[in-house]
Design a protein around this motif. Sequence first.
Motif, PDB file in Angstrom:
ATOM      1  N   THR A 212      19.578  10.583 -63.840  1.00  0.00           N
ATOM      2  CA  THR A 212      18.967  11.763 -63.236  1.00  0.00           C
ATOM      3  C   THR A 212      17.498  11.513 -62.934  1.00  0.00           C
ATOM      4  OG1 THR A 212      20.469  13.225 -64.442  1.00  0.00           O
ATOM      5  CG2 THR A 212      18.480  14.214 -63.533  1.00  0.00           C
ATOM      6  N   ASN A 226      20.988  13.442 -58.707  1.00  0.00           N
ATOM      7  CA  ASN A 226      21.961  12.676 -59.487  1.00  0.00           C
ATOM      8  C   ASN A 226      22.153  11.343 -58.773  1.00  0.00           C
ATOM      9  OD1 ASN A 226      24.549  11.530 -60.354  1.00  0.00           O
ATOM     10  ND2 ASN A 226      24.835  13.459 -61.450  1.00  0.00           N
ATOM     11  N   SER A 229      26.059  10.434 -58.000  1.00  0.00           N
ATOM     12  CA  SER A 229      26.757  11.199 -56.957  1.00  0.00           C
ATOM     13  C   SER A 229      25.884  11.473 -55.743  1.00  0.00           C
ATOM     14  CB  SER A 229      27.247  12.531 -57.530  1.00  0.00           C
ATOM     15  OG  SER A 229      26.143  13.331 -57.930  1.00  0.00           O
ATOM     16  N   ASN A 230      24.566  11.230 -55.893  1.00  0.00           N
ATOM     17  CA  ASN A 230      23.579  11.502 -54.840  1.00  0.00           C
ATOM     18  C   ASN A 230      23.501  12.990 -54.497  1.00  0.00           C
ATOM     19  OD1 ASN A 230      21.519  10.332 -53.289  1.00  0.00           O
ATOM     20  ND2 ASN A 230      22.763  10.419 -51.436  1.00  0.00           N
ATOM     21  N   THR A 231      23.901  13.856 -55.426  1.00  0.00           N
ATOM     22  CA  THR A 231      23.765  15.292 -55.231  1.00  0.00           C
ATOM     23  C   THR A 231      22.321  15.706 -55.492  1.00  0.00           C
ATOM     24  OG1 THR A 231      24.491  15.662 -57.514  1.00  0.00           O
ATOM     25  CG2 THR A 231      26.159  15.829 -55.777  1.00  0.00           C
ATOM     26  N   LYS A 232      21.907  16.791 -54.846  1.00  0.00           N
ATOM     27  CA  LYS A 232      20.496  17.183 -54.844  1.00  0.00           C
ATOM     28  C   LYS A 232      20.344  18.668 -55.125  1.00  0.00           C
ATOM     29  CE  LYS A 232      16.540  17.090 -51.619  1.00  0.00           C
ATOM     30  NZ  LYS A 232      16.100  16.655 -50.280  1.00  0.00           N
ATOM     31  N   ASN A 233      19.433  19.009 -56.031  1.00  0.00           N
ATOM     32  CA  ASN A 233      19.029  20.398 -56.268  1.00  0.00           C
ATOM     33  C   ASN A 233      17.539  20.499 -55.992  1.00  0.00           C
ATOM     34  OD1 ASN A 233      21.244  19.675 -58.517  1.00  0.00           O
ATOM     35  ND2 ASN A 233      21.518  21.792 -57.866  1.00  0.00           N
TER      36      ASN A 233
END
Length: 309
Positions: A212, A226, A229-233
């Motif tokens: 992270t 992340n 997963s390459n997810t973004k917040n």
Amino acid sequence: MLKIKYLYSVIAFQVLLTSPLYSQKKEILIKNNFAIRDFYLDNDSLFFIKKRDIYLYNLKSHTSKNYFIGGYGLKLYNLKNKNVIVSASNELVRNVSSVRFYNKSTNKFDDVFYFKDGKILDFLLIPESKLFVLSLTNKKIIFIDYREKPKFYKTIELNLNALSRRLIYKNNILYFVTDIGEIYEYDFFNYKKTLIYDAGELITDFVIDQNTLVYSTIKGHLVKINLLSNTKNEIEINNNFVNVIMDFDEKYLICGSWNGTMYILNKESFSIDKELNIHKRAVLQIKKGKNNTIYSSSLDKTIMSWELK
């Protein structure tokens, strides 16, 4: 109308009680005539760097003494077992910077390293490897071996395409960001540099933990990535930006901002749980003390002590 006001008061009080973190016991420890760029805590002593001196402030007796180091002090570290303070400074001479090893028991410098081709932007000490790392205004990061001081040896030189103002060392890996928003990891045992993320804008600070990444930008963005997963917040802060991030515990990050506000950031939900008015100007440094005590310095020329409960 009075009943409604009373109801609002009760609700506000309940919110305060159920809020996971809130600040109390805010206290000015140091009020100075110059902004304090860096400091550290050692038992009941607070060491801070102010311009050309290092100051020791006893938190119990409220007494202080100072050590002259020269230059314009930026960062300092404590070599506990050696009774030595290591400081990084930019000299008054153009493009000259230095790293000094000051012996507290003898009140003199054991050794000094001078670099004559650039000013220091950030500094890291890696005592277990007898190395220190400098990011410089000549767009380079250099590793210096000090195990044979007073002789110093440059072991690694990284040439960058932009300035790097933030360095992190974790698990034998150097992490750094550039002014064009690139975040790299560098394995200096295997001499391998890897781009791990490109933010596309100037990053003011960042923290990384396992997979992270959390970073802040000068445009007021707080971003969590992340890396698997390459997810973004993302959180956007209006009319302000975070310039210092400190990992507080498993659940929270403490973020110091340009206008002096502290943001308590929940890692899991990636939301701001609390905004605290601690300083009047930009936060420069944040350190964790015993239990839930936090220390922070600012351009308002103070070091504050405050608690999270």
